[in-house]
Design a protein around this motif. Sequence first.
Motif, mmCIF file in Angstrom:
data_model
loop_
_atom_site.group_PDB
_atom_site.id
_atom_site.type_symbol
_atom_site.label_atom_id
_atom_site.label_comp_id
_atom_site.label_asym_id
_atom_site.label_seq_id
_atom_site.Cartn_x
_atom_site.Cartn_y
_atom_site.Cartn_z
ATOM 1 N N THR A 35 0.860 -1.176 0.000
ATOM 2 C CA THR A 35 0.000 0.000 0.000
ATOM 3 C C THR A 35 0.900 1.231 0.000
ATOM 4 O OG1 THR A 35 -1.910 1.006 1.099
ATOM 5 C CG2 THR A 35 -0.242 0.049 2.533
ATOM 6 N N ASN A 36 0.361 2.389 0.330
ATOM 7 C CA ASN A 36 1.180 3.597 0.351
ATOM 8 C C ASN A 36 1.314 4.127 1.778
ATOM 9 O OD1 ASN A 36 -1.089 5.433 0.875
ATOM 10 N ND2 ASN A 36 -1.720 4.838 -1.195
ATOM 11 N N THR A 37 2.255 5.044 1.954
ATOM 12 C CA THR A 37 2.525 5.562 3.300
ATOM 13 C C THR A 37 1.336 6.336 3.865
ATOM 14 O OG1 THR A 37 3.620 7.511 2.368
ATOM 15 C CG2 THR A 37 5.030 5.650 2.977
ATOM 16 N N SER A 38 0.593 7.022 3.017
ATOM 17 C CA SER A 38 -0.577 7.774 3.501
ATOM 18 C C SER A 38 -1.576 6.842 4.171
ATOM 19 C CB SER A 38 -1.264 8.510 2.351
ATOM 20 O OG SER A 38 -0.408 9.456 1.803
ATOM 21 N N TYR A 39 -1.772 5.683 3.567
ATOM 22 C CA TYR A 39 -2.716 4.725 4.139
ATOM 23 C C TYR A 39 -2.195 4.172 5.468
ATOM 24 C CZ TYR A 39 -5.955 0.911 4.692
ATOM 25 O OH TYR A 39 -6.894 0.062 5.205
ATOM 26 N N VAL A 40 -0.902 3.906 5.559
ATOM 27 C CA VAL A 40 -0.331 3.422 6.825
ATOM 28 C C VAL A 40 -0.530 4.481 7.903
ATOM 29 C CG1 VAL A 40 1.763 2.665 8.035
ATOM 30 C CG2 VAL A 40 1.323 1.897 5.694
ATOM 31 N N TYR A 41 -0.311 5.751 7.569
ATOM 32 C CA TYR A 41 -0.554 6.820 8.544
ATOM 33 C C TYR A 41 -2.018 6.842 8.970
ATOM 34 C CZ TYR A 41 4.080 8.931 8.302
ATOM 35 O OH TYR A 41 5.430 9.170 8.410
ATOM 36 N N LYS A 42 -2.956 6.582 8.054
ATOM 37 C CA LYS A 42 -4.382 6.519 8.415
ATOM 38 C C LYS A 42 -4.626 5.409 9.431
ATOM 39 C CE LYS A 42 -6.453 8.319 4.185
ATOM 40 N NZ LYS A 42 -7.308 8.038 3.030
ATOM 41 N N LEU A 43 -4.004 4.253 9.206
ATOM 42 C CA LEU A 43 -4.166 3.136 10.138
ATOM 43 C C LEU A 43 -3.580 3.479 11.509
ATOM 44 C CD1 LEU A 43 -3.227 0.183 7.741
ATOM 45 C CD2 LEU A 43 -5.526 0.792 8.539
ATOM 46 N N VAL A 44 -2.435 4.146 11.511
ATOM 47 C CA VAL A 44 -1.798 4.560 12.762
ATOM 48 C C VAL A 44 -2.677 5.581 13.473
ATOM 49 C CG1 VAL A 44 0.169 5.800 13.744
ATOM 50 C CG2 VAL A 44 0.551 4.006 12.022
ATOM 51 N N ASN A 45 -3.140 6.585 12.743
ATOM 52 C CA ASN A 45 -3.970 7.637 13.336
ATOM 53 C C ASN A 45 -5.295 7.098 13.852
ATOM 54 O OD1 ASN A 45 -2.088 9.681 12.955
ATOM 55 N ND2 ASN A 45 -2.812 10.117 10.900
ATOM 56 N N ALA A 46 -5.791 6.020 13.247
ATOM 57 C CA ALA A 46 -7.030 5.392 13.707
ATOM 58 C C ALA A 46 -6.786 4.508 14.932
ATOM 59 C CB ALA A 46 -7.645 4.571 12.578
ATOM 60 N N GLY A 47 -5.514 4.357 15.322
ATOM 61 C CA GLY A 47 -5.180 3.551 16.488
ATOM 62 C C GLY A 47 -5.145 2.056 16.213
ATOM 63 N N LEU A 48 -5.079 1.678 14.943
ATOM 64 C CA LEU A 48 -5.093 0.261 14.589
ATOM 65 C C LEU A 48 -3.710 -0.368 14.604
ATOM 66 C CD1 LEU A 48 -7.679 0.405 11.669
ATOM 67 C CD2 LEU A 48 -8.073 -0.107 14.084
ATOM 68 N N ILE A 49 -2.693 0.429 14.349
ATOM 69 C CA ILE A 49 -1.311 -0.055 14.399
ATOM 70 C C ILE A 49 -0.537 0.835 15.372
ATOM 71 C CG2 ILE A 49 0.825 -0.505 13.124
ATOM 72 C CD1 ILE A 49 -0.775 -0.818 10.596
ATOM 73 N N PRO A 50 0.001 0.251 16.444
ATOM 74 C CA PRO A 50 0.778 1.069 17.386
ATOM 75 C C PRO A 50 2.149 1.412 16.814
ATOM 76 C CG PRO A 50 0.709 -1.221 18.114
ATOM 77 C CD PRO A 50 -0.152 -1.130 16.887
ATOM 78 N N VAL A 51 2.631 2.578 17.172
ATOM 79 C CA VAL A 51 3.947 3.036 16.713
ATOM 80 C C VAL A 51 4.757 3.541 17.893
ATOM 81 C CG1 VAL A 51 3.147 3.717 14.417
ATOM 82 C CG2 VAL A 51 3.134 5.393 16.248
ATOM 83 N N LEU A 52 6.041 3.690 17.672
ATOM 84 C CA LEU A 52 6.902 4.419 18.588
ATOM 85 C C LEU A 52 7.704 5.397 17.768
ATOM 86 C CD1 LEU A 52 9.857 2.236 18.882
ATOM 87 C CD2 LEU A 52 7.816 1.105 19.620
ATOM 88 N N LYS A 53 8.137 6.439 18.417
ATOM 89 C CA LYS A 53 8.897 7.439 17.682
ATOM 90 C C LYS A 53 10.338 7.422 18.155
ATOM 91 C CE LYS A 53 8.716 12.011 15.778
ATOM 92 N NZ LYS A 53 7.980 13.245 15.627
ATOM 93 N N LEU A 54 11.206 7.058 17.233
ATOM 94 C CA LEU A 54 12.644 7.053 17.470
ATOM 95 C C LEU A 54 13.252 7.862 16.340
ATOM 96 C CD1 LEU A 54 12.979 3.233 18.199
ATOM 97 C CD2 LEU A 54 13.034 5.065 19.888
ATOM 98 N N GLY A 55 13.115 9.159 16.447
ATOM 99 C CA GLY A 55 13.481 10.035 15.332
ATOM 100 C C GLY A 55 12.309 10.117 14.379
ATOM 101 N N SER A 56 11.975 9.003 13.757
ATOM 102 C CA SER A 56 10.769 8.908 12.926
ATOM 103 C C SER A 56 9.924 7.769 13.491
ATOM 104 C CB SER A 56 11.146 8.637 11.468
ATOM 105 O OG SER A 56 11.826 7.403 11.358
ATOM 106 N N TYR A 57 8.721 7.646 12.989
ATOM 107 C CA TYR A 57 7.831 6.599 13.497
ATOM 108 C C TYR A 57 8.317 5.222 13.074
ATOM 109 C CZ TYR A 57 4.606 10.251 14.851
ATOM 110 O OH TYR A 57 4.046 11.338 15.442
ATOM 111 N N LYS A 58 8.233 4.273 14.017
ATOM 112 C CA LYS A 58 8.617 2.892 13.772
ATOM 113 C C LYS A 58 7.466 1.991 14.204
ATOM 114 C CE LYS A 58 12.998 3.949 12.813
ATOM 115 N NZ LYS A 58 13.013 5.364 12.972
ATOM 116 N N ILE A 59 7.336 0.874 13.502
ATOM 117 C CA ILE A 59 6.324 -0.123 13.821
ATOM 118 C C ILE A 59 7.042 -1.432 14.090
ATOM 119 C CG2 ILE A 59 4.367 -1.432 12.903
ATOM 120 C CD1 ILE A 59 3.705 1.115 11.246
ATOM 121 N N ARG A 60 6.757 -2.019 15.244
ATOM 122 C CA ARG A 60 7.375 -3.302 15.591
ATOM 123 C C ARG A 60 6.866 -4.389 14.658
ATOM 124 N NH1 ARG A 60 5.167 -4.320 20.693
ATOM 125 N NH2 ARG A 60 6.117 -6.363 20.566
ATOM 126 N N LYS A 61 7.737 -5.285 14.298
ATOM 127 C CA LYS A 61 7.386 -6.411 13.432
ATOM 128 C C LYS A 61 6.231 -7.204 14.038
ATOM 129 C CE LYS A 61 9.681 -10.335 11.182
ATOM 130 N NZ LYS A 61 10.972 -11.003 11.024
#
Length: 111
Positions: free
Chosen positions: A55-81
Amino acid sequence: MNIELDEKQIIDKVIGDLKRHNLLTEQAQNVTVNYIADDQDVLYTIAETAKIMKTNTSYVYKLVNAGLIPVLKLGSYKIRKTSLGEFLAKYEGKDLTDPSHIVELEVSKIE
């Protein structure tokens, strides 16, 4: 019933069973396994996640913003495998076109 085991759990279980049933030689009774986790790609960037999900990065950001995929910020956003794997398993069979309105896929309508 879903049972999920990682490689370390499997190795520890097999060695434990071998020891318990005396299937290891006396010299091998003290065997230990230095398990080295596959530390490659433990954390994905948003772009890497998008590529994995095809998919594209915009869609991944939508999933993150919807709270469906948790992230951490280490300089930039990271998603655990593991978080990505859990997300994919949890939402399999769902239509996530609109992350704020998730519905079951209607398989009979797939063309």
